[in-house]
Motif scaffolding. Structure first.
Motif: not given
Length: 167
Positions: A153-158, A160-161, A163-164
């Motif tokens: 989940n932490a890697e997925g959030q990083q 996504a950030q 990409e933003e």
């Protein structure tokens, strides 16, 4: 020294000490299907067993949480279903004075570990009562699974950030 409500504080900080306890455990839902009986009992060879786990948690009251361990088992042989079991086994936990950042790890790692042996027995009994040898699941390291999921989940959030930031 008494507070304004007249309640005396407990000695040695007992009223603020972290406390966790299992209040109750129970079968929330159980389904056993044997769709190819009685022919299934003539089949030769060992079936392929697929076991899936899912853990959910709900807050029931201020200090009470329900943790649901869902276990789905599907046994197939020659592309036919030998049996299928769906079990939702729950535990009701009282949690008081536990830091907020430690509640989720408890609910998704330690609580399932505590109820798993009982869910395992219910599952084994259901399979045996369905006419098959009891299915004895190996112990599961829920702590390691929780850490893997938290890391993913932490890697997925990083990601996504990142990409933003590039958008």
């Amino acid at each position: 020294m008494a507070d304004e409500t007249g309640n005396e504080p407990l000695a040695n900080g007992e009223d603020t000490a972290p406390a966790v306890g299992l209040i109750s455990q129970y079968v929330k839902d159980l389904s056993f299907e044997n769709p190819n009986a009685p022919a299934v009992f003539q089949w030769q060879g060992q079936p392929q067993i697929d076991v899936q786990f899912n853990i959910g948690a709900n807050q029931i009251a201020d200090d009470v949480h329900e943790v649901i361990l869902k276990i789905d088992v599907r046994a197939t042989s020659a592309d036919k279903v030998a049996f299928q079991v769906e079990l939702a086994f729950a535990g009701l936990f009282g949690i008081r004075n536990v830091p907020e950042d430690q509640i989720q790890p408890f609910l998704f790692a330690e609580a399932p570990r505590l109820v798993f042996p009982f869910a395992r027995r219910v599952l084994a009994d259901a399979v045996r009562d369905g006419g098959f040898p009891p299915l004895l699941l190996e112990p599961i390291d829920f702590g390691a699974l929780y850490m893997q999921q938290a890391l993913a989940n932490a890697e997925g959030q990083q990601g996504a950030q990142a990409e933003e930031g590039n958008a």
